[in-house]
Design a protein around this motif. Structure first.
Motif, PDB file in Angstrom:
ATOM      1  N   THR A  92      -7.209   2.991   6.440  1.00  0.00           N
ATOM      2  CA  THR A  92      -8.362   3.442   5.673  1.00  0.00           C
ATOM      3  C   THR A  92      -7.934   3.595   4.233  1.00  0.00           C
ATOM      4  O   THR A  92      -7.934   4.670   3.685  1.00  0.00           O
ATOM      5  N   ASP A  93      -7.541   2.500   3.635  1.00  0.00           N
ATOM      6  CA  ASP A  93      -7.158   2.554   2.236  1.00  0.00           C
ATOM      7  C   ASP A  93      -8.423   2.469   1.395  1.00  0.00           C
ATOM      8  O   ASP A  93      -9.066   1.441   1.314  1.00  0.00           O
ATOM      9  N   PHE A  94      -8.766   3.598   0.779  1.00  0.00           N
ATOM     10  CA  PHE A  94     -10.010   3.666   0.032  1.00  0.00           C
ATOM     11  C   PHE A  94     -10.023   2.629  -1.092  1.00  0.00           C
ATOM     12  O   PHE A  94     -11.047   2.067  -1.419  1.00  0.00           O
ATOM     13  N   SER A  95      -8.852   2.388  -1.663  1.00  0.00           N
ATOM     14  CA  SER A  95      -8.801   1.473  -2.795  1.00  0.00           C
ATOM     15  C   SER A  95      -9.201   0.063  -2.376  1.00  0.00           C
ATOM     16  O   SER A  95      -9.843  -0.655  -3.118  1.00  0.00           O
ATOM     17  N   GLN A  96      -8.828  -0.312  -1.139  1.00  0.00           N
ATOM     18  CA  GLN A  96      -9.195  -1.637  -0.664  1.00  0.00           C
ATOM     19  C   GLN A  96     -10.711  -1.761  -0.575  1.00  0.00           C
ATOM     20  O   GLN A  96     -11.277  -2.790  -0.914  1.00  0.00           O
ATOM     21  N   ASP A 144       0.799  -1.218   0.000  1.00  0.00           N
ATOM     22  CA  ASP A 144       0.000   0.000   0.000  1.00  0.00           C
ATOM     23  C   ASP A 144       0.838   1.277   0.000  1.00  0.00           C
ATOM     24  O   ASP A 144       0.320   2.345   0.246  1.00  0.00           O
ATOM     25  N   HIS A 196      -4.931   1.174  -7.244  1.00  0.00           N
ATOM     26  CA  HIS A 196      -5.211   1.501  -5.851  1.00  0.00           C
ATOM     27  C   HIS A 196      -5.836   2.874  -5.674  1.00  0.00           C
ATOM     28  O   HIS A 196      -6.237   3.232  -4.587  1.00  0.00           O
ATOM     29  N   ARG A 214      -3.239   8.077  -1.177  1.00  0.00           N
ATOM     30  CA  ARG A 214      -3.203   9.538  -1.203  1.00  0.00           C
ATOM     31  C   ARG A 214      -2.649  10.094  -2.499  1.00  0.00           C
ATOM     32  O   ARG A 214      -2.358  11.265  -2.601  1.00  0.00           O
ATOM     33  N   LEU A 223      -4.988  10.942   9.495  1.00  0.00           N
ATOM     34  CA  LEU A 223      -5.617  10.330   8.333  1.00  0.00           C
ATOM     35  C   LEU A 223      -5.490  11.213   7.094  1.00  0.00           C
ATOM     36  O   LEU A 223      -5.470  10.718   5.978  1.00  0.00           O
ATOM     37  N   LYS A 224      -5.397  12.532   7.306  1.00  0.00           N
ATOM     38  CA  LYS A 224      -5.423  13.428   6.156  1.00  0.00           C
ATOM     39  C   LYS A 224      -4.035  13.854   5.707  1.00  0.00           C
ATOM     40  O   LYS A 224      -3.890  14.847   5.014  1.00  0.00           O
ATOM     41  N   ILE A 275      -3.016   5.811   7.956  1.00  0.00           N
ATOM     42  CA  ILE A 275      -3.424   6.038   6.577  1.00  0.00           C
ATOM     43  C   ILE A 275      -3.786   4.712   5.916  1.00  0.00           C
ATOM     44  O   ILE A 275      -4.812   4.590   5.255  1.00  0.00           O
ATOM     45  N   ALA A 276      -2.932   3.699   6.127  1.00  0.00           N
ATOM     46  CA  ALA A 276      -3.149   2.426   5.454  1.00  0.00           C
ATOM     47  C   ALA A 276      -4.425   1.753   5.945  1.00  0.00           C
ATOM     48  O   ALA A 276      -5.081   1.037   5.193  1.00  0.00           O
ATOM     49  N   GLU A 335     -12.776  -0.298  -2.369  1.00  0.00           N
ATOM     50  CA  GLU A 335     -13.364  -0.322  -3.687  1.00  0.00           C
ATOM     51  C   GLU A 335     -13.176  -1.676  -4.368  1.00  0.00           C
ATOM     52  O   GLU A 335     -14.117  -2.246  -4.891  1.00  0.00           O
ATOM     53  N   MET A 339       1.670   6.142   9.045  1.00  0.00           N
ATOM     54  CA  MET A 339       1.385   5.278   7.896  1.00  0.00           C
ATOM     55  C   MET A 339       0.354   4.213   8.245  1.00  0.00           C
ATOM     56  O   MET A 339      -0.477   3.856   7.411  1.00  0.00           O
ATOM     57  N   GLU A 340       0.404   3.729   9.476  1.00  0.00           N
ATOM     58  CA  GLU A 340      -0.594   2.738   9.898  1.00  0.00           C
ATOM     59  C   GLU A 340      -1.992   3.321   9.804  1.00  0.00           C
ATOM     60  O   GLU A 340      -2.908   2.697   9.285  1.00  0.00           O
TER      61      GLU A 340
END
Lengths: 183, 513
Positions: free
Chosen positions: B505-509, A105, A177, A125, B451-452, B502-503, B511, B499-500
């Motif tokens: 809440t990985d939006f791509s996951q 990721d 991703h 991001r 997160l942002k 952020i990861a 999706e 990083m934890e």
């Protein structure tokens, strides 16, 4: 080029995925060996300029009416040494200092001999991705991968010296991703 | 003009009264030259002045009309397009999903005519935002609602998370006031906003008038002549009178400075009202120029709490929100310009931030960093001290002690300042945010939602690499967040934790999986 590609592929992860497990302190992946050559070409141009400047200064000092304490050739010699150092040592040191690590990721990019920077960009991001090739890069089969984020610092993180195929593959996998790619 | 033509794709003009604003503005511009010519020529110039003034007004109005006529805007399905330009046409299109904020601004003249300027903030750098001036107040408000609805629809379409609920479309939602400043607060605020800007304005004005008047404002002889004629001879006065004179002028300066600050505060902050609405934070303020800004809550990237030297002694702070949108040239929105910390805390909380409290796990910068920066700053004085010491011992040995002593004391002071600054320079991580604070005399702090954040970088120079510390740069949208001098181990820990978050809440996951 094909041989190089294979040589570098052998040193990388096994075939199915270019992604490794998440471990931010793990060993870095080296860039494509041709990247050394690319930096050396740049260094040769810089070294040549330094040499010409050295010669010009030497010549100008000789033309002076008053005899100078520095004999002819000393400055040119120093310039030559400097140029050789820049051509031989610097590209190697820069190559060894650089590296990246791509995991499930995130992408980690490390660079810098003196001023080191170690950046991690999470895929979630990334706004958009570029794969660029300059003329020399194209001849050497290299490409630069640039990730754009919305942050003010590190608005774009670039990773030069990847094999072109690998760069394209990374772009495709990272793109999968990204939620919204268009900007 | 009156039909609810929201869905029409027709290019439309802005309100015709815009031309009237142009006329009034050029009339305003014409007043000063007219007066200057009239008085500069001792009244006889009135014959010249009036045509000049009339010409300025006519030209200004003409251009206002042309540019009004040539500016059209279109409310499209997916974007807003504005076409403008008299000789060269330019067309700009802004997609709804890229509009961060819609703000309304009313300067004095448009306000008298019931007009507003509508600004679409996109977060593009360099003030490259889209703005429509002027529309009627109702039309402006209508447009703002429309853009918000369109954008939210897009947002919902693109990012519909499983189980996510879209808030019902409350049109004029109920608002909960968060922070307001009455006249009494403004008065206190004004006291701390001492400013001598008025003198710069006066000097500029004087120079402007100068080009129309026939006496030389900048000519010393002119003023000396005036003083000789009218003022008592200063040197003839005794010491007491001189002291009184100096005191009087200093206090005059203080009074003028305070008054300027007061006036500026009242003009900018009058009627300050911050509300929490369903759509975000809404801030209204301004006496002559009224502004009305809405900041969607999910676009707030972080907050900054600042203060100044003197007001800090009295417990006053300011709070701003960091976001991609621009606010009058500044990159963050001031939501509480002058407030006590216990007033700031609820606002921060409403935005989803909690101020650091008792239990905060503060970490300081590395001690090596303290030592290195103290040495570096002291060198600025120690190197000159060595040079001056050697030089003076050769040329005038009697001064050596003094020169070296003074520089050494300065070096010592800078070292002490470094230690102080180090004690107050700290950072902390909690479950959802990262906090950084610094400053001794006027502490400021910065909080970001983990997160942002968009990237994390650990940067080291040659010295910091040798000494084992690093600067942590956090990529924040619309803001700069860097923590210097963090021990390397801690820097890695900070990065890992961020990083934890952020990861996780990985939006791509969401999706793909």
């Amino acid at each position: 080029m094909g041989a190089n590609r294979q040589a570098s592929a052998a040193s990388q992860e096994p075939a199915p995925s270019i992604f490794s497990e998440v471990d931010d302190e793990a060993e870095l992946t080296k860039l494509h060996p041709n990247y050394k050559l690319l930096m050396r070409i740049g260094a040769v141009i810089l070294g040549f300029v330094i040499l010409v400047v050295g010669l010009a200064v030497d010549g100008a000092l000789q033309a002076e009416e008053v005899p100078m304490p520095i004999p002819f050739g000393v400055i040119t010699g120093l310039a030559t040494l400097l140029a050789l150092f820049i051509i031989i040592r610097i590209p190697l040191a820069r190559y060894n200092a650089r590296g990246y690590q791509i995991s499930r990721d995130r992408l980690r990019v490390v660079r810098g001999i003196m001023w080191r920077s170690d950046t991690i960009v999470p895929f979630g991001r990334i706004q958009h991705i570029d794969v660029d090739q300059g003329p020399i890069e194209r001849a050497l089969g290299l490409a630069t991968l640039t990730l754009h984020t919305a942050g003010s610092h590190n608005a774009s993180v670039s990773l030069p010296g990847l094999g072109h195929d690998l760069a394209v593959q990374m772009r495709e996998e990272i793109r999968a991703h990204i939620k919204r790619e268009s900007m | 003009m009156s039909e609810p033509a929201d869905n029409s794709q027709e290019p439309r003009n802005t309100d015709p009264k815009t031309v009237l604003v142009g006329l009034l503005a050029s009339a305003q511009n014409a007043v000063l030259p007219t007066i200057a010519i009239t008085f500069g020529t001792g009244g006889t110039g009135l014959l010249v002045a009036i045509p000049v003034g009339a010409a300025i007004i006519a030209i200004g109005t003409f251009f206002a009309y042309i540019s009004w006529k040539r500016l059209t805007y279109t409310i499209g399905q997916s974007d807003i397009r504005v076409e403008s330009g008299v000789l060269s046409r330019s067309a700009r299109s802004v997609p709804y999903e890229r509009i961060q904020d819609v703000s309304l601004e009313q300067k004095l003249l448009p306000r008298l005519l019931g007009l507003v300027a509508v600004k679409f903030e996109t977060g593009a750098g360099g003030g490259e935002d889209l703005s429509l001036s002027f529309l009627t107040e109702e039309r402006g408000e209508e447009l703002r609602q429309l853009v918000r609805e369109r954008r939210d629809n897009l947002d919902a379409r693109v990012s519909a998370e499983p189980g996510g609920t879209l808030s019902p479309n409350a049109n004029e939602e109920e608002a909960e006031p968060l922070f307001t400043m009455g006249p009494k607060r403004l008065l206190t605020f004004g006291l701390f906003e001492f400013s001598l800007a008025v003198f710069a304005v006066l000097a500029g004005l004087l120079q402007y008038v100068d080009s129309f008047l026939d006496f030389e404002v900048w000519e010393l002889d002119f003023w000396r002549g005036l003083i000789d004629n009218y003022a008592p001879d200063l040197s003839a006065l005794d010491r007491t009178a001189q002291v009184i004179g100096i005191l009087a002028s200093v206090s005059a300066l203080l009074i003028v400075g305070s008054l300027t600050g007061m006036v500026r505060v009242f003009m900018r902050e009058w009627g300050f009202l911050l509300e929490r609405t369903a759509r975000g934070f809404r801030r209204r303020r301004g006496l002559f120029t009224k502004t009305d800004v809405v900041m969607p809550i999910h676009r707030v990237q972080g907050i900054r709490i600042g203060t100044r030297l003197i007001r800090y002694r009295f417990g006053w702070h300011s709070l701003s929100f960091v976001s991609l949108a621009q606010d009058m040239g500044a990159s963050s929105h001031v939501v509480a310009p002058f407030a006590k910390l216990d007033e700031i805390a609820p606002i921060a909380e409403a935005a989803g931030f909690s101020l650091p409290g008792e239990g905060t796990d503060w970490r300081r910068a590395s001690e090596n960093f303290l030592f290195d920066s103290a040495v570096r700053d002291a060198l600025f004085f120690l190197v000159p001290a060595a040079v001056a010491g050697i030089a003076s011992s050769i040329y005038s040995p009697e001064w050596t002690g003094v020169v070296v002593g003074v520089l050494a004391v300065l070096a010592g002071i800078s070292a002490i300042l470094n230690v102080l600054a180090w004690r107050y320079q700290r950072h902390a991580l909690d479950a959802a945010q990262i906090v950084s604070a610094r400053g001794v005399l006027s502490p400021r702090s910065q909080i970001a939602t983990r997160l942002k954040l968009h990237s994390v970088e650990i940067a080291q120079g040659p010295i910091s690499r040798w000494r084992g510390y690093a600067t942590v740069h956090l990529g924040q949208a619309g803001g700069v967040f860097a923590i210097p001098g963090v021990p390397l181990e801690r820097a890695r820990e900070v990065r890992r934790k961020v990083m934890e978050t952020i990861a996780a809440t990985d939006f791509s996951q969401l999706e793909t999986g």
